[in-house]
Design a protein around this motif. Structure first.
Motif, short mmCIF file in Angstrom:
data_model
loop_
_atom_site.label_atom_id
_atom_site.label_comp_id
_atom_site.label_asym_id
_atom_site.label_seq_id
_atom_site.Cartn_x
_atom_site.Cartn_y
_atom_site.Cartn_z
N ASP A 1 5.18 -4.27 -11.04
CA ASP A 1 5.40 -2.99 -11.72
C ASP A 1 4.70 -1.84 -10.99
O ASP A 1 3.81 -2.05 -10.17
N GLN A 2 5.14 -0.62 -11.28
CA GLN A 2 4.63 0.59 -10.60
C GLN A 2 3.12 0.74 -10.76
O GLN A 2 2.43 1.15 -9.83
N ARG A 3 2.58 0.44 -11.94
CA ARG A 3 1.14 0.60 -12.18
C ARG A 3 0.33 -0.31 -11.25
O ARG A 3 -0.65 0.11 -10.65
N THR A 4 0.74 -1.56 -11.13
CA THR A 4 0.04 -2.51 -10.25
C THR A 4 0.08 -2.03 -8.81
O THR A 4 -0.91 -2.10 -8.07
N MET A 5 1.24 -1.52 -8.37
CA MET A 5 1.36 -1.01 -7.00
C MET A 5 0.45 0.19 -6.79
O MET A 5 -0.17 0.33 -5.74
N ALA A 6 0.36 1.08 -7.77
CA ALA A 6 -0.49 2.26 -7.65
C ALA A 6 -1.96 1.88 -7.54
O ALA A 6 -2.70 2.44 -6.73
N VAL A 7 -2.39 0.92 -8.35
CA VAL A 7 -3.79 0.46 -8.31
C VAL A 7 -4.08 -0.17 -6.95
O VAL A 7 -5.12 0.10 -6.34
N ALA A 8 -3.16 -0.99 -6.44
CA ALA A 8 -3.37 -1.63 -5.13
C ALA A 8 -3.44 -0.59 -4.02
O ALA A 8 -4.28 -0.67 -3.12
N ALA A 9 -2.57 0.41 -4.06
CA ALA A 9 -2.58 1.46 -3.04
C ALA A 9 -3.89 2.24 -3.08
O ALA A 9 -4.46 2.58 -2.04
N ASP A 10 -4.40 2.51 -4.28
CA ASP A 10 -5.66 3.23 -4.42
C ASP A 10 -6.81 2.41 -3.85
O ASP A 10 -7.66 2.94 -3.14
N CYS A 11 -6.83 1.12 -4.13
CA CYS A 11 -7.87 0.24 -3.60
C CYS A 11 -7.83 0.21 -2.08
O CYS A 11 -8.87 0.28 -1.42
N ARG A 12 -6.62 0.10 -1.52
CA ARG A 12 -6.49 0.08 -0.06
C ARG A 12 -6.99 1.38 0.56
O ARG A 12 -7.69 1.38 1.57
N ALA A 13 -6.65 2.50 -0.06
CA ALA A 13 -7.05 3.80 0.48
C ALA A 13 -8.56 3.95 0.48
O ALA A 13 -9.14 4.52 1.41
N ARG A 14 -9.23 3.42 -0.54
CA ARG A 14 -10.68 3.56 -0.63
C ARG A 14 -11.43 2.64 0.33
O ARG A 14 -12.56 2.92 0.70
N ARG A 15 -10.82 1.53 0.76
CA ARG A 15 -11.55 0.61 1.64
C ARG A 15 -11.19 0.77 3.11
O ARG A 15 -11.68 0.02 3.95
N ARG A 16 -10.35 1.74 3.46
CA ARG A 16 -9.96 1.92 4.86
C ARG A 16 -11.17 2.30 5.69
O ARG A 16 -11.91 3.22 5.37
N THR A 17 -11.35 1.57 6.77
CA THR A 17 -12.49 1.81 7.65
C THR A 17 -12.03 2.25 9.03
O THR A 17 -12.86 2.58 9.86
N GLY A 18 -10.73 2.19 9.30
CA GLY A 18 -10.24 2.48 10.63
C GLY A 18 -10.21 1.24 11.50
O GLY A 18 -9.72 1.26 12.61
N ALA A 19 -10.75 0.12 10.97
CA ALA A 19 -10.75 -1.14 11.73
C ALA A 19 -9.32 -1.68 11.79
O ALA A 19 -8.55 -1.52 10.86
N PHE A 20 -9.01 -2.34 12.89
CA PHE A 20 -7.70 -2.95 13.07
C PHE A 20 -7.60 -4.17 12.15
O PHE A 20 -8.51 -4.98 12.07
N ARG A 21 -6.48 -4.28 11.44
CA ARG A 21 -6.30 -5.39 10.50
C ARG A 21 -4.95 -6.05 10.76
O ARG A 21 -3.96 -5.37 11.00
N VAL A 22 -4.93 -7.37 10.70
CA VAL A 22 -3.70 -8.14 10.88
C VAL A 22 -3.44 -8.91 9.59
O VAL A 22 -4.34 -9.51 9.03
N GLY A 23 -2.18 -8.86 9.14
CA GLY A 23 -1.80 -9.64 7.97
C GLY A 23 -1.02 -10.87 8.40
O GLY A 23 -0.26 -10.83 9.35
N LEU A 24 -1.22 -11.97 7.71
CA LEU A 24 -0.52 -13.20 8.03
C LEU A 24 0.12 -13.73 6.76
O LEU A 24 -0.54 -13.92 5.75
N HIS A 25 1.42 -13.95 6.82
CA HIS A 25 2.18 -14.43 5.67
C HIS A 25 2.15 -15.96 5.68
O HIS A 25 2.58 -16.58 6.65
N VAL A 26 1.64 -16.57 4.63
CA VAL A 26 1.60 -18.04 4.56
C VAL A 26 2.41 -18.54 3.37
O VAL A 26 2.07 -19.54 2.75
N LYS A 27 3.50 -17.86 3.07
CA LYS A 27 4.34 -18.25 1.94
C LYS A 27 4.87 -19.67 2.08
O LYS A 27 4.94 -20.41 1.11
#
Length: 70
Positions: A31-57
């Motif tokens: 839902d939109q609320r969950t996405m907004a909370v996640a986006a806010d959390c990501r924005a607050r923890r950005r450090t400029g460090a390079f990050r790689v995501g790995l999908h393990v579905k």
């Protein structure tokens, strides 16, 4: 009717086959609320460090991703 999920795909269809496609945005998984909370959390923890995501579905019992991930 011709449907696609992105404007880019619609443009490619127009270019290749001279057909008009209706763009229907991909439905959200959460839902939109969950996405907004996640986006806010990501924005607050950005450090400029390079990050790689790995999908393990498709992780199987015989796989050991933690040997490689660190």
């Amino acid at each position: 009717a011709l449907l696609t999920l992105t404007p880019g795909a619609a443009e490619e269809i127009r270019r290749r086959w001279d057909r008009e496609a209706t763009v229907v945005p991909h439905p959200h998984v959460v839902d939109q609320r969950t996405m907004a909370v996640a986006a806010d959390c990501r924005a607050r923890r950005r450090t400029g460090a390079f990050r790689v995501g790995l999908h393990v579905k498709s992780l199987r019992a015989s796989m050991a991703p933690m040997r490689l991930l660190p």
